[in-house]
Design an enzyme around this catalytic site. Structure first.
Site, short mmCIF file in Angstrom:
data_model
loop_
_atom_site.label_atom_id
_atom_site.label_comp_id
_atom_site.label_asym_id
_atom_site.label_seq_id
_atom_site.Cartn_x
_atom_site.Cartn_y
_atom_site.Cartn_z
N HIS A 122 0.81 -1.22 0.00
CA HIS A 122 0.00 0.00 0.00
C HIS A 122 0.84 1.27 0.00
O HIS A 122 0.36 2.33 -0.40
CB HIS A 122 -0.99 -0.02 1.18
N ASP A 123 2.09 1.17 0.43
CA ASP A 123 2.99 2.33 0.33
C ASP A 123 3.40 2.56 -1.13
O ASP A 123 3.38 3.68 -1.62
CB ASP A 123 4.23 2.09 1.19
N SER A 165 5.85 6.98 2.57
CA SER A 165 4.90 8.05 2.91
C SER A 165 3.76 7.53 3.79
O SER A 165 3.23 8.26 4.62
CB SER A 165 4.33 8.71 1.65
N HIS A 189 -1.32 -13.25 -0.47
CA HIS A 189 -2.55 -13.57 0.25
C HIS A 189 -2.50 -14.97 0.87
O HIS A 189 -3.45 -15.38 1.53
CB HIS A 189 -3.77 -13.41 -0.66
N SER A 190 -1.38 -15.66 0.69
CA SER A 190 -1.15 -16.95 1.35
C SER A 190 -1.08 -16.81 2.87
O SER A 190 -1.39 -17.76 3.60
CB SER A 190 0.18 -17.53 0.85
N ASP A 215 -6.39 -18.39 3.02
CA ASP A 215 -6.21 -19.81 2.69
C ASP A 215 -6.12 -20.59 4.00
O ASP A 215 -6.13 -20.00 5.08
CB ASP A 215 -5.03 -20.06 1.74
N THR A 252 -3.76 -22.31 5.30
CA THR A 252 -2.46 -22.39 5.98
C THR A 252 -1.89 -20.97 6.15
O THR A 252 -0.85 -20.64 5.60
CB THR A 252 -1.46 -23.25 5.18
N ILE A 281 1.87 -20.11 7.19
CA ILE A 281 3.06 -20.35 6.36
C ILE A 281 2.91 -19.75 4.96
O ILE A 281 1.81 -19.62 4.43
CB ILE A 281 3.42 -21.85 6.24
#
Ligand code: HEM
Ligand SMILES: *[C@@H]1O[C@H](CO)[C@@H](O)[C@H](O)[C@H]1NC(C)=O
Ligand SMILES: *[C@@H]1O[C@H](CO)[C@@H](O)[C@H](O)[C@H]1NC(C)=O
Length: 354
Positions: free
Chosen positions: A87-88, A109, A215-216, A233, A235, A238
């Protein structure tokens, strides 16, 4: 101040803007004493063996973040730091650059701008920004370097995460700078909209599909507040490729929350091939993710003005060494991790911090 003339105030303002802080003389906080006496066998380089003098102060900053923020683990602050890095940098736009307009960059920022922090899409990043915000001053380094080191360290704090080349030397954002708004992706946008936005950042479809695997180790809180804290997910602790197979599946794995964008990437004819390449391919994904994240951490910056301090980075935990016996030696689609072996690996490897 009323007796100071307007031209003088303008001059003062210009001088303040020009006063780019001089970094590189961090505040004398020594690297922590290692519980293992400094042996390098556990894969964490020590300051005693530094190579580039400019990287020397960063061993201690690394230890501070790993010990005091992540506790050596893939905790909620580590997940948030990976999102924070995105997001930066994400408000970077080639189109804005070409038009000569205010642009985004991987400049930190988001660590200093309250206006950026209060945007709805940055909700959930408050804890990690609070944890990191004093470090630039504490060590006399730039917010961008702290934020992006925190991002690459967070990936390693999550077992299976690859080493990402890590650079220092970013300048502080100008006073009152705010990254342009409306450029971070919405999970309900159609695939072409998302592909265009990432192309405008400079990412190919293949690079984006590698990045999405972050997104894991992710949780959602605000997309569906009735299912807050559900992982994306099964797991979440990890950094594995299970995310890729679970987005392909007709139904969500129990207890998980899938974003529409993630499921769409797994099925859209333009993206599915690049997405599904990573199913069962931990090493391919690790390599391609690392390259894409490195690129993300440099958006809007000139790499030639930065110093490569990858020498400070810990080794990655190899997930193939902590799978259950039934899976070891094979190439299963989704290796099943043995919780006891995983914990032992974390304890051994992280013992200098926790
Ligand atoms: C199409 C692009 C993307 C979309 C639409 C998207 C959307 C989202 C959404 C909606 C959340 C959950 C926020 C919440 O409700 O708390 C989230 C979390 C997260 N995202 Fe993404 N994202 C995208 C790309 C990325 C990329 C490129 C990265 C990093 C490389 C990333 C890293 C993360 C992480 C680590 C989290 C979990 C944060 C936490 O658990 O605190 N995302 N994302
Ligand atoms: C931030 O920290 C507070 C206090 O520990 C916790 O209750 C909250 O859930 C955290 N928020 C996020 C987004 O992790
Ligand atoms: C898949 O993505 C392509 C390219 O972005 C787009 O043209 C197409 O409409 C998408 N297909 C669906 C079913 O959304």
């Amino acid at each position: 101040m009323r007796f100071i003339s307007t031209p003088l105030l303008t001059l003062l303002a210009i001088l303040v803007d020009l006063a780019v802080p001089v970094y590189g003389s961090p505040g004398g906080i020594p690297a922590i004493k290692r519980k293992d006496g400094g042996s390098s066998s556990n894969g964490i380089p020590t300051v005693d063996n530094f190579k580039n003098p400019q990287c020397k102060p960063w061993y201690g900053i690394r230890d501070d973040i790993m010990r005091n923020i992540y506790r050596g683990r893939c905790n909620d602050l580590a997940r948030a730091a990976v999102r924070l890095a995105f997001h930066d940098a994400g408000p970077y736009s080639n189109a804005l650059k070409a038009a000569g307009k205010t642009n985004g960059a991987a400049d930190g920022s988001l660590l200093v701008s309250a206006a950026e922090q209060s945007r709805p899409e940055n909700n959930g990043l408050q804890n990690i920004t609070a944890a990191l915000k004093d470090l630039p001053q504490k060590y006399n380094v730039s917010p961008g370097d702290v934020l992006h080191l925190a991002g690459t360290l967070a990936v390693l704090a999550c077992p299976g995460g690859p080493v990402i080349n890590t650079y220092i030397g970013r300048k502080a954002p100008a006073a009152n700078y705010i990254a342009p708004d409306g450029l971070l992706p919405n999970p309900n946008s159609p695939v072409p909209v998302l592909l265009n936005r990432f192309a405008d950042m400079g990412f190919s479809t293949r690079e984006l599909m590698a990045l999405m695997g972050a997104h894991s180790t992710a949780k959602q809180r605000f997309v569906d507040t009735t299912r807050a804290n559900q992982p994306m997910d099964s797991t979440v602790e990890i950094w594995d490729v299970r995310y890729y197979s679970e987005m392909q599946s007709p139904t969500a794995a129990p207890g998980t929350y899938r974003l529409n964008s993630d499921v769409n990437f797994a099925h859209n004819t333009t993206t599915q091939q690049d997405f599904n390449r990573f199913v069962g391919k931990q090493n391919d994904w690790g390599r391609e993710y690392a390259a894409a994240h490195e690129k993300m951490s440099l958006l809007g910056l000139d790499k030639n003005t930065l110093t490569d301090c990858t020498e400070i980075m810990p080794q990655s935990i190899d997930l193939s060494t902590v799978t259950t016996t039934s899976n070891s030696g094979k190439q299963p689609t989704d290796p099943t991790v043995d919780p006891a072996k995983l914990e032992a690996a974390i304890q051994k490897y992280r013992s200098i911090w926790v």
